[in-house]
Design a protein around this motif. Structure first.
Motif, PDB file in Angstrom:
ATOM      1  N   LEU A  56      22.909  37.846  33.565  1.00 48.27           N
ATOM      2  CA  LEU A  56      24.029  38.259  32.789  1.00 48.27           C
ATOM      3  C   LEU A  56      23.583  39.262  31.673  1.00 48.27           C
ATOM      4  O   LEU A  56      24.147  40.162  31.498  1.00 48.27           O
ATOM      5  CB  LEU A  56      24.920  37.198  32.360  1.00 48.27           C
ATOM      6  CG  LEU A  56      26.288  37.610  31.705  1.00 48.27           C
ATOM      7  CD1 LEU A  56      27.072  38.523  32.279  1.00 48.27           C
ATOM      8  CD2 LEU A  56      26.839  36.183  31.154  1.00 48.27           C
ATOM      9  N   ALA A 370      27.783  39.137  35.813  1.00 51.80           N
ATOM     10  CA  ALA A 370      28.717  37.979  36.057  1.00 51.80           C
ATOM     11  C   ALA A 370      28.801  37.423  37.674  1.00 51.80           C
ATOM     12  O   ALA A 370      28.669  36.286  37.845  1.00 51.80           O
ATOM     13  CB  ALA A 370      29.940  38.318  35.671  1.00 51.80           C
ATOM     14  N   GLY A 374      27.322  34.150  38.790  1.00 54.64           N
ATOM     15  CA  GLY A 374      28.311  33.273  39.110  1.00 54.64           C
ATOM     16  C   GLY A 374      28.285  32.721  40.617  1.00 54.64           C
ATOM     17  O   GLY A 374      28.452  31.725  40.885  1.00 54.64           O
TER      18      GLY A 374
END
Length: 411
Positions: A56, A370, A374
């Motif tokens: 990220l 992200a 994630g």
């Protein structure tokens, strides 16, 4: 056989007719790209492995860096229209990038690297729109696609030469990132010297309309609907084309040895360089939007390959397809911008185009980072495929509106 011979002769004739100024600007870009890619091909891994950053963080850094360049381009492009001069601003941008390069080997923390990337991209932003407008000013209308394609190819030769040098130097210096970064300083200063002494600007370019405030609502409205359609589609397209840093991370996660990680960018840029000039020549003879749609098809194929294939063979094929899509699209988008805008507003047009696509790249890189952190790399590339399909719909609408080949302004 005779058809192949005629094709080769036509390509040679086009090659010889391209103005020397385009060649000079191409070699300026080549040397700066060698320097930049020596650093950038290693920087994502250096951040993650050497300094303990996350994917990220890489996405945010890359997005901020490119968005900074894009925001700066709008002001430098407008200023070049206001002054009626391009070269001086381009030289300032290349000089700033050259003098920033020594910061990379000296940086002790992530904060320093963010600062170096920020300043380096400010330099890119200052030079970008004036340089592209200068290419449009120098190139004959009937060779505009070929001229942008040639500049893109030479620029991309630097983009794969840089990682190749990075691989060799990483082996020579036993994975010493900082030593490689120091070597990268040299071609940056060669590029700066070339822009100062090898590039000549044509006579002051003034169209029939005198531009006093290029960023005013009145002037921006003169860019026309064809231009704004190109910008809108390019913005959606950029959401699909997030930073190539994620190609590097994908290969590293698939088991590629650390020393060979820059080979990903080498493979991508070889495919890019080999396709950009021929596609540019072809675009001067056929519908440019059709070629862009083909490029988006290549990007969808690349994203699907990178999403579902975990072996190095699959990653390699996906990387080649990614490079081919760049060759099919980047020069053509610049050519469409030049086609759709009057000469006295070309700097502003390229700057606004870069601003919009740069903000899209910031969003794309953050989204990619992200998704990667994630729910996994697969969804990063599947999201890219989805945005590619959406951009293709926009291009089909452009073709239906018969703005695929807008009339070329008189130079």
């Amino acid at each position: 056989m005779s058809g192949e011979g005629d094709s080769a002769k036509n390509s040679t004739r086009v090659w010889r007719r391209i103005p020397t100024g385009i060649w000079a600007l191409g070699f300026v870009s080549l040397m700066m790209d060698i320097s930049s890619e020596m650093i950038h091909s290693l920087l994502p891994v250096y951040l993650v492995v050497g300094l303990g950053s996350t994917a990220l963080t890489v996405g945010i850094i890359e997005g901020i860096a490119e968005a900074t360049a894009s925001i700066t381009k709008i002001f430098s492009g407008a200023l070049s229209d206001r002054l009626g001069r391009r070269k001086e601003l381009a030289a300032l941008g290349y000089g700033l990038a050259a003098f920033t390069k020594p910061v990379f080997p000296l940086a002790p923390t992530v904060g320093w690297l963010i600062g170096a990337r920020f300043i380096d991209r400010v330099g890119k932003g200052i030079r970008g729109a004036p340089r592209d407008a200068l290419i449009a000013d120098i190139s004959p209308p009937e060779l505009r696609g070929a001229s942008f394609g040639l500049r893109q190819s030479l620029d991309t030769v630097g983009a794969f030469t840089g990682p190749l040098l990075a691989i060799a130097l990483m082996a020579l210096f036993a994975d010493n990132f900082r030593a490689v970064f120091w070597v990268a300083v040299i071609p940056a200063f060669i590029s700066f010297g070339l822009i100062l002494f090898a590039v000549r600007e044509p006579e002051k370019h003034e169209g029939p309309h005198k531009v006093r405030n290029p960023l005013s609502r009145r002037e921006l409205s003169r860019l026309g609907s064809a231009y704004w359609w190109v910008v809108a589609v390019a913005a959606v397209f950029t959401l699909a084309r997030f930073s190539e840093a994620f190609l590097v991370l994908r290969a590293q996660a698939s088991g590629l040895p650390l020393m060979l990680v820059p080979a990903v960018l080498v493979i991508m840029n070889i495919a890019y360089a080999l396709s950009a000039y021929p596609v540019g020549v072809l675009s001067d003879r056929m519908d440019r939007v059709t070629l862009l749609i083909a490029g988006l098809g290549l990007l969808v194929a690349a994203d699907l390959m990178l999403a579902f294939e975990t072996g190095l063979t699959g990653i390699t094929v996906g990387t080649v397809l990614w490079g081919l899509h760049m060759g099919f699209t980047q020069g053509l988008l610049a050519t469409l911008v030049a086609d759709a805008t009057p000469i006295e507003l070309r700097g502003t047009a390229f700057g606004m185009f870069s601003l919009v696509t740069g903000l899209a790249l910031l969003a794309a890189s953050v989204i990619a980072g992200a998704l990667w952190s994630g729910i996994g790399p697969k969804w990063t590339f599947l999201a890219g495929a989805g945005f590619s399909l959406l951009a293709a719909v926009g291009l089909i609408l452009i073709r239906r509106r018969k703005t695929a080949r807008p009339s070329i302004p008189e130079a």
